[in-house]
Write a protein that holds these residues in place. Structure first.
Motif, PDB file in Angstrom:
ATOM      1  N   UNK A 134      30.789  28.964  26.345  1.00 28.36           N
ATOM      2  CA  UNK A 134      30.504  27.953  25.326  1.00 28.36           C
ATOM      3  C   UNK A 134      31.113  28.323  23.984  1.00 28.36           C
ATOM      4  N   UNK A 135      31.542  29.567  23.847  1.00 30.04           N
ATOM      5  CA  UNK A 135      32.140  30.005  22.587  1.00 30.04           C
ATOM      6  C   UNK A 135      33.662  30.003  22.635  1.00 30.04           C
ATOM      7  N   UNK A 136      34.235  29.702  23.818  1.00 28.92           N
ATOM      8  CA  UNK A 136      35.679  29.683  23.959  1.00 28.92           C
ATOM      9  C   UNK A 136      36.103  30.415  25.218  1.00 28.92           C
ATOM     10  N   UNK A 137      37.400  30.595  25.379  1.00 30.45           N
ATOM     11  CA  UNK A 137      37.946  31.281  26.548  1.00 30.45           C
ATOM     12  C   UNK A 137      37.853  32.792  26.347  1.00 30.45           C
ATOM     13  N   UNK A 138      37.322  33.487  27.347  1.00 28.30           N
ATOM     14  CA  UNK A 138      37.285  34.950  27.328  1.00 28.30           C
ATOM     15  C   UNK A 138      38.342  35.467  28.288  1.00 28.30           C
ATOM     16  N   UNK A 139      39.287  36.239  27.778  1.00 29.13           N
ATOM     17  CA  UNK A 139      40.293  36.886  28.603  1.00 29.13           C
ATOM     18  C   UNK A 139      40.043  38.379  28.551  1.00 29.13           C
ATOM     19  N   UNK A 140      40.008  39.036  29.713  1.00 21.54           N
ATOM     20  CA  UNK A 140      39.587  40.428  29.728  1.00 21.54           C
ATOM     21  C   UNK A 140      40.111  41.149  30.955  1.00 21.54           C
ATOM     22  N   UNK A 141      40.081  42.480  30.881  1.00 21.79           N
ATOM     23  CA  UNK A 141      40.457  43.318  32.025  1.00 21.79           C
ATOM     24  C   UNK A 141      39.862  44.701  31.820  1.00 21.79           C
ATOM     25  N   UNK A 142      39.443  45.323  32.892  1.00 20.11           N
ATOM     26  CA  UNK A 142      38.947  46.693  32.859  1.00 20.11           C
ATOM     27  C   UNK A 142      39.899  47.619  33.576  1.00 20.11           C
ATOM     28  N   UNK A 143      39.692  48.912  33.379  1.00 15.53           N
ATOM     29  CA  UNK A 143      40.539  49.889  34.053  1.00 15.53           C
ATOM     30  C   UNK A 143      39.827  51.215  34.226  1.00 15.53           C
ATOM     31  N   UNK A 144      40.307  52.007  35.176  1.00 13.58           N
ATOM     32  CA  UNK A 144      39.743  53.335  35.394  1.00 13.58           C
ATOM     33  C   UNK A 144      40.764  54.208  36.104  1.00 13.58           C
ATOM     34  N   UNK A 145      40.750  55.477  35.756  1.00 10.98           N
ATOM     35  CA  UNK A 145      41.481  56.497  36.507  1.00 10.98           C
ATOM     36  C   UNK A 145      40.445  57.525  36.942  1.00 10.98           C
ATOM     37  N   UNK A 146      40.875  58.643  37.465  1.00 11.57           N
ATOM     38  CA  UNK A 146      39.917  59.655  37.885  1.00 11.57           C
ATOM     39  C   UNK A 146      39.270  60.367  36.703  1.00 11.57           C
ATOM     40  N   UNK A 147      39.790  60.122  35.463  1.00 12.72           N
ATOM     41  CA  UNK A 147      39.193  60.787  34.317  1.00 12.72           C
ATOM     42  C   UNK A 147      38.895  59.899  33.128  1.00 12.72           C
ATOM     43  N   UNK A 148      39.119  58.576  33.261  1.00 10.84           N
ATOM     44  CA  UNK A 148      38.979  57.682  32.108  1.00 10.84           C
ATOM     45  C   UNK A 148      38.462  56.316  32.537  1.00 10.84           C
ATOM     46  N   UNK A 149      37.888  55.598  31.567  1.00 12.42           N
ATOM     47  CA  UNK A 149      37.481  54.202  31.761  1.00 12.42           C
ATOM     48  C   UNK A 149      37.950  53.406  30.550  1.00 12.42           C
ATOM     49  N   UNK A 150      38.358  52.157  30.773  1.00 12.49           N
ATOM     50  CA  UNK A 150      38.850  51.338  29.673  1.00 12.49           C
ATOM     51  C   UNK A 150      38.456  49.882  29.863  1.00 12.49           C
ATOM     52  N   UNK A 151      38.440  49.166  28.746  1.00 14.14           N
ATOM     53  CA  UNK A 151      38.181  47.723  28.763  1.00 14.14           C
ATOM     54  C   UNK A 151      38.907  47.097  27.585  1.00 14.14           C
ATOM     55  N   UNK A 152      39.428  45.889  27.798  1.00 11.55           N
ATOM     56  CA  UNK A 152      40.004  45.121  26.708  1.00 11.55           C
ATOM     57  C   UNK A 152      39.718  43.648  26.951  1.00 11.55           C
TER      58      UNK A 152
END
Length: 343
Positions: free
Chosen positions: A277-295
């Protein structure tokens, strides 16, 4: 900026706790303001590199859009146009797999190539992709048998996006690692970002124990990038204001929903797209054996969020839901109420 930076404090502490990470970074863009907050030892700063894992795929999708805008490839080009003869699928496919289908996870390919497992099993908890070379990838493409007709269903595939990046590199006779830096990162001002381990990268951890740097070979376009909070702010700003960049046409094209996934979700060029309801959300997550990420970002609200931690996720300890919730929270708050109003 002070108010926006203050808003990062609580979610950043939650992210560091959730992932049990020695180091965590939370970055945000809201209106004309940008902020990067860090939690960790004294050496951690906005330019410290973190492995992005599958967030790399969004860069590969943007690279595809850029090469289409240059006339170097086409979205509907079959993958066979950019495969060496020995790698062309031996089984004739009723519907050819296209570059766009690789970028939207609709090619019908498995999550990883079947011939990855025998080589990866001994290094599964460290570097399962490191020993997977081009000859292995091309043997896999020669044996492609889509699990469903291409273009009919979304099925997330490291194989597909990894292959896409290599095909783009083949199209212009370049190495993917150099190509994505030259065509995407540097034009967007992302001067910290790298495709190989670097001294400025935070040490990765799995279940609290140090792990060796993540390495990828033939499937590098699915997860090889390292980036910083400062660079991801630039990446978010480019997504929100494409016309301020030299990649405007490609950025807009990469954000367009292309295939329906489920309920409110679609897939763009790699980006997950969700209507709210607030607009379009574009996103992706990521992970390796030592890290986690999100954008993630919301163009209509003019906001974006990136989160990084140097510990791998588990079912119980994962920063991605917290970062996504913070993205929705910022999208729900008018920019002039965040302290990040008009410049």
């Amino acid at each position: 900026m002070t108010h926006l930076l203050n808003r990062l404090d609580v979610p950043l502490r939650s992210i560091a706790t959730a992932n049990r990470a020695p180091a965590a970074v939370l970055a945000a863009v809201a209106g004309g303001e940008q902020a990067v907050a860090c939690q960790g030892d004294a050496t951690l700063n906005a330019h410290t590199l973190f492995e992005l894992g599958s967030v790399t795929k969004t860069f590969t999708g943007l690279l595809l859009a850029d090469m289409v805008s240059r006339g170097e490839v086409g979205y509907d080009d079959p993958i066979t146009d950019y495969l060496p003869p020995e790698a062309v699928p031996r089984r004739t496919l009723q519907t050819p797999i296209t570059l766009a289908q690789l970028a939207t996870h609709t090619a019908g390919l498995h999550r990883v190539p079947a011939n990855l497992y025998p080589r990866a099993v001994r290094a599964w908890w460290t570097n399962p992709y490191a020993g997977y070379h081009f000859d292995h990838l091309y043997r896999a493409t020669a044996r492609i048998r889509p699990s469903r007709p291409p273009g009919t269903r979304v099925h997330y595939s490291n194989f597909g996006v990894g292959l896409l990046g290599q095909l783009l590199a083949n199209a212009v006779g370049r190495d993917y690692r150099d190509l994505v830096i030259d065509r995407v990162c540097r034009p967007l001002g992302m001067i910290d970002s790298r495709t190989v381990p670097a001294a400025t990268c935070a040490p990765g951890h799995r279940r609290g124990r140090p792990v060796v740097p993540w390495e990828m070979d033939a499937l590098a376009p699915a997860g090889t990038l390292r980036s910083s909070g400062a660079d991801l702010v630039r990446y978010l700003a480019a997504q929100l204001h494409p016309d301020d960049t030299v990649l405007a046409e490609a950025l807009r094209a990469a954000q367009q929903p292309r295939v329906k996934a489920k309920k409110r979700d679609s897939v763009c060029l790699v980006w997950n797209h969700r209507s709210s309801r607030h607009g379009d959300l574009l996103f992706h997550g990521g992970a390796t054996r030592g890290f986690t990420s999100f954008i993630g970002f919301c163009p209509q609200a003019g906001i974006g969020v990136a989160a990084l931690a140097n510990n791998s996720p588990t079912v119980r300890h994962n920063l991605i839901p917290i970062a996504y919730a913070f993205l929705k929270e910022l999208a729900a708050t008018p920019v002039d109420q965040t302290g990040a109003g008009s410049p």
